[in-house]
Design a protein around this motif. Structure first.
Motif, PDB file in Angstrom:
ATOM      1  N   VAL A   4       0.862  -1.184   0.000  1.00 31.51           N
ATOM      2  CA  VAL A   4       0.000   0.000   0.000  1.00 31.51           C
ATOM      3  C   VAL A   4       0.898   1.234   0.000  1.00 31.51           C
ATOM      4  CG1 VAL A   4      -1.773   1.295   1.243  1.00 31.51           C
ATOM      5  CG2 VAL A   4      -1.795  -1.206   1.306  1.00 31.51           C
ATOM      6  N   LEU A   5       0.621   2.146  -0.924  1.00 33.06           N
ATOM      7  CA  LEU A   5       1.336   3.415  -0.962  1.00 33.06           C
ATOM      8  C   LEU A   5       0.401   4.488  -0.427  1.00 33.06           C
ATOM      9  CD1 LEU A   5       3.946   4.909  -1.839  1.00 33.06           C
ATOM     10  CD2 LEU A   5       2.771   5.409  -3.998  1.00 33.06           C
ATOM     11  N   TRP A   6       0.733   5.022   0.742  1.00 30.93           N
ATOM     12  CA  TRP A   6      -0.021   6.104   1.352  1.00 30.93           C
ATOM     13  C   TRP A   6       0.578   7.396   0.808  1.00 30.93           C
ATOM     14  CZ3 TRP A   6      -3.763   4.829   5.055  1.00 30.93           C
ATOM     15  CH2 TRP A   6      -3.742   3.507   5.496  1.00 30.93           C
ATOM     16  N   MET A   7      -0.246   8.226   0.166  1.00 34.56           N
ATOM     17  CA  MET A   7       0.289   9.388  -0.509  1.00 34.56           C
ATOM     18  C   MET A   7      -0.723  10.522  -0.613  1.00 34.56           C
ATOM     19  SD  MET A   7       0.158   8.115  -4.502  1.00 34.56           S
ATOM     20  CE  MET A   7       0.171   9.734  -5.234  1.00 34.56           C
ATOM     21  N   LYS A   8      -0.257  11.641  -1.143  1.00 36.29           N
ATOM     22  CA  LYS A   8      -1.094  12.785  -1.477  1.00 36.29           C
ATOM     23  C   LYS A   8      -0.917  12.979  -2.980  1.00 36.29           C
ATOM     24  CE  LYS A   8      -1.754  17.671  -0.376  1.00 36.29           C
ATOM     25  NZ  LYS A   8      -1.271  18.804   0.436  1.00 36.29           N
ATOM     26  N   SER A   9      -2.012  12.902  -3.731  1.00 38.66           N
ATOM     27  CA  SER A   9      -1.912  12.911  -5.193  1.00 38.66           C
ATOM     28  C   SER A   9      -1.326  14.196  -5.761  1.00 38.66           C
ATOM     29  CB  SER A   9      -3.271  12.618  -5.830  1.00 38.66           C
ATOM     30  OG  SER A   9      -4.224  13.566  -5.404  1.00 38.66           O
ATOM     31  N   SER A  10      -1.396  15.298  -5.036  1.00 36.97           N
ATOM     32  CA  SER A  10      -0.830  16.548  -5.530  1.00 36.97           C
ATOM     33  C   SER A  10       0.651  16.715  -5.181  1.00 36.97           C
ATOM     34  CB  SER A  10      -1.623  17.740  -4.989  1.00 36.97           C
ATOM     35  OG  SER A  10      -1.530  17.781  -3.587  1.00 36.97           O
ATOM     36  N   CYS A  11       1.227  15.754  -4.485  1.00 33.88           N
ATOM     37  CA  CYS A  11       2.621  15.810  -4.048  1.00 33.88           C
ATOM     38  C   CYS A  11       3.528  15.214  -5.127  1.00 33.88           C
ATOM     39  CB  CYS A  11       2.759  15.036  -2.739  1.00 33.88           C
ATOM     40  SG  CYS A  11       4.451  14.714  -2.218  1.00 33.88           S
ATOM     41  N   ALA A  28       0.780  -1.832  -6.346  1.00 32.49           N
ATOM     42  CA  ALA A  28       0.436  -1.435  -4.982  1.00 32.49           C
ATOM     43  C   ALA A  28      -0.937  -0.778  -4.961  1.00 32.49           C
ATOM     44  CB  ALA A  28       1.482  -0.456  -4.440  1.00 32.49           C
ATOM     45  N   GLU A  29      -1.610  -0.963  -3.855  1.00 28.96           N
ATOM     46  CA  GLU A  29      -2.858  -0.233  -3.632  1.00 28.96           C
ATOM     47  C   GLU A  29      -2.469   1.207  -3.310  1.00 28.96           C
ATOM     48  OE1 GLU A  29      -6.201   0.077  -0.114  1.00 28.96           O
ATOM     49  OE2 GLU A  29      -5.220  -1.853  -0.435  1.00 28.96           O
ATOM     50  N   ILE A  30      -3.129   2.151  -3.936  1.00 30.00           N
ATOM     51  CA  ILE A  30      -2.839   3.557  -3.699  1.00 30.00           C
ATOM     52  C   ILE A  30      -3.885   4.122  -2.747  1.00 30.00           C
ATOM     53  CG2 ILE A  30      -2.554   5.841  -4.755  1.00 30.00           C
ATOM     54  CD1 ILE A  30      -0.418   3.732  -5.580  1.00 30.00           C
ATOM     55  N   ARG A  31      -3.421   4.760  -1.707  1.00 32.78           N
ATOM     56  CA  ARG A  31      -4.316   5.372  -0.726  1.00 32.78           C
ATOM     57  C   ARG A  31      -3.962   6.845  -0.596  1.00 32.78           C
ATOM     58  NH1 ARG A  31      -6.662   4.182   4.492  1.00 32.78           N
ATOM     59  NH2 ARG A  31      -7.724   6.104   5.045  1.00 32.78           N
TER      60      ARG A  31
END
Length: 113
Positions: A4-11, A28-31
Motif C-alpha cells: 500500500v502506498l499512502w500518498m497525497k496525489s498533488s505531491c 500497490a494499492e494507492i491510498r
C-alpha cells in the motif's frame, strides 16, 4: 499482502514514488490520505513507538506548533496527525518487506531484488 502506498496525489514526491513502483513492476494499492484521511486506529498500526521519523518536518503546521523542539509521544502524534494530515511525512510504502517513509528509490529497488 498487497503493498500500500499512502500518498497525497498533488505531491510531486508521491507521484515519483508511484512511478517508481510502476517502473519496478510492483503493483500497490494507492491510498490518497488527503481524499480519505487516516483514522487514529490506522495511524496506531502504522506509526512506530517513536513517531519522529513519520512527522512531516516541512509542514507549516509542524513549524507553527514548534514540534522541532518537542518529543511527541505516539498518542500525541496520532492526535495531531488526525487533525492535520500534512503532519504525516509522505509517501509511506507499506510492503511485506518493510515500511519505507518518504521516497527512497534505492530502498524501493531493494524490495523487489
Amino acid at each position: 499482502m498487497k503493498p500500500v502506498l499512502w500518498m497525497k496525489s498533488s505531491c510531486t514526491t508521491c507521484r515519483n514514488a508511484r512511478a517508481k513502483l510502476a517502473e519496478l513492476g510492483l503493483e500497490a494499492e494507492i491510498r490518497d490520505y488527503f481524499k480519505k484521511p487516516l483514522e487514529a486506529a490506522e495511524l496506531e498500526r502504522l506509526l512506530p513507538d517513536d513517531p519522529a521519523p513519520m512527522l512531516g518536518t516541512k509542514s507549516p503546521k509542524y513549524k507553527e506548533l514548534g514540534l522541532k523542539d518537542r518529543k511527541l509521544s505516539k498518542a500525541e502524534a496520532i492526535q495531531l496527525m488526525v487533525q492535520d494530515n500534512n503532519l504525516l511525512k509522505r509517501p509511506i510504502l507499506v510492503h511485506p518487506g518493510g515500511v519505507i517513509i518518504g521516497f527512497d528509490s534505492s530502498a524501493y529497488e531493494k524490495l523487489v531484488s
